[in-house]
Design an enzyme around this catalytic site. Structure first.
Site, PDB file in Angstrom:
ATOM      1  N   ARG A  49      52.944  -0.519 -10.674  1.00  0.00           N
ATOM      2  CA  ARG A  49      51.501  -0.780 -10.683  1.00  0.00           C
ATOM      3  C   ARG A  49      51.298  -2.004 -11.581  1.00  0.00           C
ATOM      4  NH1 ARG A  49      48.553   3.491 -13.854  1.00  0.00           N
ATOM      5  NH2 ARG A  49      48.589   4.752 -11.972  1.00  0.00           N
ATOM      6  N   ASP A 106      52.405   5.578 -16.746  1.00  0.00           N
ATOM      7  CA  ASP A 106      51.439   4.576 -17.214  1.00  0.00           C
ATOM      8  C   ASP A 106      52.061   3.748 -18.341  1.00  0.00           C
ATOM      9  OD1 ASP A 106      49.497   5.577 -15.514  1.00  0.00           O
ATOM     10  OD2 ASP A 106      48.270   6.480 -17.090  1.00  0.00           O
TER      11      ASP A 106
END
Ligand code: FDA
Length: 302
Positions: free
Chosen positions: A176, A125
């Site tokens: 992402r 992340d």
């Protein structure tokens, strides 16, 4: 968004934790892995995939980062044993980024090695701008060591994102793309809603047309449409990208994406340390201002 909404949003830290917890419940699978397993089994019944996240961030003790690393390693065993269609997402500051970059890289390396051993995947992340360069350095090293079993996140609100993509293209990266959720200064982040949307589309197009893989992470229906249009324009098959959404946000849109024949992954967070993650979700919920105020005044729904 009105000035009143903004006041409530940024005043959330003074709202009692018990009230925050009540509204935050839909965004977190629960305190234990078993809760997350049940959530993922339901997600799989819908035809979607998952990514598992253990809640926690901003760790300042080595022992805590090490125990989180062990917990993450065991997740891959649980995924295999329970036959879950899930990969794993980690936050670098939970694994020691704020203690020492090399220490954090060692922890992520152990988890990425386990992902590779299990033929699974680890997503790193992206957190606030103070961690971006280090996170991307770690991603490059992991990618070189563990190949396609590792991916990272870039945020379309960041001014540097296009340069970051350019510097990663040689890897045919797995990225992402999301808008970004941290409160960033204007010097590092675009602030205009449409600019962030356009940068999202530009970034997605750039990676996909260079042979990279994109997790299109959004609940913004304009961006969902543009992702679908891009996939069509570039002639991609559904294995070359995926949509991603957060647990507890807009199940109706989830259904629309799946029914249109695209793959969708749901980000499923679980664990005890729910507060910082939930605060970020509550700030994004368009109806939160009214609901929290009602609860504080003792009225409204619970
Ligand atoms: P936007 O915020 O404009 O929301 C679009 C619509 O979605 C809203 O109008 C509303 O209808 C609905 N919605 C959005 N949030 C809601 C909520 N909490 N409750 C109810 N409705 C809501 N960020 C980051 O900085 N680093 C990261 O690593 C990640 N990882 C990540 C993974 C996945 C799978 C997703 C989907 C998102 C992230 N994010 C993230 C968060 C991301 O940056 C962003 O903050 C949120 O996705 C919200 O942006 P949207 O694109 O959904 O648009």
């Amino acid at each position: 968004m009105t000035i009143f909404d903004n006041l409530i949003r940024w005043g959330l830290p003074v709202v009692p934790k018990v009230i925050v917890g009540r509204f935050a419940r839909p965004y977190v699978a629960g305190p234990t892995l078993e809760h997350a397993v049940t959530a993922i089994q339901n997600i799989m019944k819908e035809g979607a995939m998952a990514t598992l996240d253990i809640l926690g961030e901003e760790v300042s003790e080595r022992s805590k980062a090490e125990s989180s690393t062990r917990e993450y390693l065991s997740l891959f065993d649980a995924i295999e044993q329970r036959n879950l269609d899930s990969n794993v997402s980690v936050k670098p500051t939970m694994l020691g980024m704020k203690i020492d970059e090399a220490f954090c890289a060692e922890n992520i390396d152990a988890i990425a090695a386990k992902a590779k051993e299990k033929n699974n995947f680890l997503r790193i992340d992206m957190e606030d701008h103070t961690t971006t360069s280090a996170t991307l350095r770690i991603y490059r090293t992991m990618r070189e060591r563990h190949g396609p079993h590792v991916g990272v996140v870039l945020q379309s609100y960041m001014r540097r994102t296009i340069d970051d993509i350019n510097s990663l293209l040689d890897l045919k990266p797995n990225i992402r793309i999301c808008k970004g959720i941290y409160r960033e200064p204007r010097t590092v982040a675009w602030k205009g809603f449409e600019t962030i949307q356009q940068n999202f589309v530009y970034a997605t197009r750039k990676i996909l047309s260079s042979g990279g893989y994109v997790g299109i992470a959004t609940h913004d229906s304009h961006l969902v449409w543009s992702g679908m249009a891009l996939a069509d324009e570039l002639g991609l098959n559904p294995e070359q990208y995926e949509f991603q959404m957060l647990y507890g946000v807009d199940p109706g849109l989830r259904r629309i994406i799946l029914d249109s024949g695209h793959r969708l992954r749901v980000y499923v967070p679980f664990g005890q340390d729910w507060y910082p993650y939930s605060m970020r979700r509550l700030r994004e919920n368009p109806t939160i201002a009214k609901n929290v105020l009602n609860a504080m005044l003792g009225g409204g729904r619970t």
